[in-house]
Write a protein that holds these residues in place. Structure first.
Motif, PDB file in Angstrom:
ATOM      1  N   GLU A 154      27.866  39.771  43.260  1.00  0.00           N
ATOM      2  CA  GLU A 154      28.896  40.171  42.301  1.00  0.00           C
ATOM      3  C   GLU A 154      29.942  41.059  42.956  1.00  0.00           C
ATOM      4  N   VAL A 155      29.490  42.004  43.779  1.00  0.00           N
ATOM      5  CA  VAL A 155      30.407  42.897  44.485  1.00  0.00           C
ATOM      6  C   VAL A 155      31.262  42.095  45.460  1.00  0.00           C
ATOM      7  N   ARG A 156      30.646  41.162  46.201  1.00  0.00           N
ATOM      8  CA  ARG A 156      31.382  40.334  47.157  1.00  0.00           C
ATOM      9  C   ARG A 156      32.482  39.546  46.461  1.00  0.00           C
ATOM     10  N   GLU A 157      32.139  38.924  45.342  1.00  0.00           N
ATOM     11  CA  GLU A 157      33.112  38.120  44.606  1.00  0.00           C
ATOM     12  C   GLU A 157      34.274  38.973  44.104  1.00  0.00           C
ATOM     13  N   THR A 158      33.992  40.133  43.558  1.00  0.00           N
ATOM     14  CA  THR A 158      35.039  41.018  43.048  1.00  0.00           C
ATOM     15  C   THR A 158      35.972  41.463  44.158  1.00  0.00           C
ATOM     16  N   ILE A 159      35.420  41.888  45.281  1.00  0.00           N
ATOM     17  CA  ILE A 159      36.253  42.358  46.390  1.00  0.00           C
ATOM     18  C   ILE A 159      37.048  41.193  46.982  1.00  0.00           C
ATOM     19  N   ALA A 160      36.392  40.065  47.224  1.00  0.00           N
ATOM     20  CA  ALA A 160      37.075  38.906  47.828  1.00  0.00           C
ATOM     21  C   ALA A 160      38.210  38.407  46.935  1.00  0.00           C
ATOM     22  N   ASN A 161      37.988  38.365  45.633  1.00  0.00           N
ATOM     23  CA  ASN A 161      39.020  37.868  44.710  1.00  0.00           C
ATOM     24  C   ASN A 161      40.177  38.839  44.514  1.00  0.00           C
ATOM     25  N   ASN A 162      40.002  40.077  44.932  1.00  0.00           N
ATOM     26  CA  ASN A 162      41.043  41.091  44.750  1.00  0.00           C
ATOM     27  C   ASN A 162      41.554  41.659  46.071  1.00  0.00           C
ATOM     28  N   TRP A 163      41.256  40.997  47.183  1.00  0.00           N
ATOM     29  CA  TRP A 163      41.629  41.514  48.509  1.00  0.00           C
ATOM     30  C   TRP A 163      43.141  41.722  48.586  1.00  0.00           C
ATOM     31  N   ILE A 164      43.553  42.882  49.036  1.00  0.00           N
ATOM     32  CA  ILE A 164      44.967  43.253  49.141  1.00  0.00           C
ATOM     33  C   ILE A 164      45.394  43.055  50.603  1.00  0.00           C
ATOM     34  N   THR A 165      46.328  42.129  50.838  1.00  0.00           N
ATOM     35  CA  THR A 165      46.771  41.846  52.209  1.00  0.00           C
ATOM     36  C   THR A 165      48.132  42.454  52.523  1.00  0.00           C
ATOM     37  N   ASP A 166      48.811  42.993  51.547  1.00  0.00           N
ATOM     38  CA  ASP A 166      50.114  43.592  51.850  1.00  0.00           C
ATOM     39  C   ASP A 166      49.926  44.950  52.491  1.00  0.00           C
ATOM     40  N   LYS A 167      50.926  45.368  53.217  1.00  0.00           N
ATOM     41  CA  LYS A 167      50.851  46.661  53.900  1.00  0.00           C
ATOM     42  C   LYS A 167      51.381  47.687  52.988  1.00  0.00           C
TER      43      LYS A 167
END
Length: 167
Positions: A154-167
């Protein structure tokens, strides 16, 4: 000599420290992880030279590791591209963890070498441990139990789906 400190002795940790739990290089979990599905390997983000995954034995919910794909044991042996991406992915991880879990602070660091406490000494990895006000307690020391409120998947899915790639 009296020094006004209380001490909590945890001799059960000595077994872990002395048991030589280092895998052989051909069984390195950080080398094997990229060949698995993100879900099976707990990977939350794949970059060019490095990737980010959840720690299988987390200190806190959302405890991430940034690893180069290349099997290299210490930071001074990493390439400029790898060190730059470790730094970038660490920043992105911090932003993502603040967004998805309201993190108040972080412990960030690398244990390099078995003597320095690296759980996997043969493969460089940086820890990103999210922290919250009052998240410390005696449960792990007294009960040998860590209370984690969410399952790793569940934690993996939440983080992966919300990953922030902008600087």
């Amino acid at each position: 000599m009296a020094d006004d400190f209380e001490r909590l002795w945890t001799p059960h940790r000595l077994v872990y420290l002395q048991s030589g739990q280092q895998p052989p290089d051909d069984e390195c979990p950080f080398c094997l992880a990229p060949g698995k599905s993100d879900e099976d390997a707990l990977i939350v983000f794949r970059g060019k030279s490095c990737f980010v995954l959840l720690n299988l034995f987390p200190y806190n919910t959302g405890h991430l590791l940034v690893c180069p794909y290349r099997h290299v044991d210490t930071y001074d042996k990493a390439t400029e591209e790898e060190t730059a991406e470790i730094a970038l992915l660490t920043q992105q991880a911090m932003k993502t963890l603040r967004k998805v879990s309201g993190t108040h602070g972080f412990n960030i660091g690398m244990n390099q070498g078995e003597l320095a406490g690296a759980g996997i000494a043969g493969h460089l990895h940086q820890h990103i441990v999210p922290r919250w006000l009052h998240d410390s307690n005696f449960f792990p020391i007294i009960a040998k139990t860590k209370a984690l409120p969410r399952l790793l998947g569940e934690v993996r899915e939440t983080i992966a789906n919300n990953w922030i790639t902008d600087k």
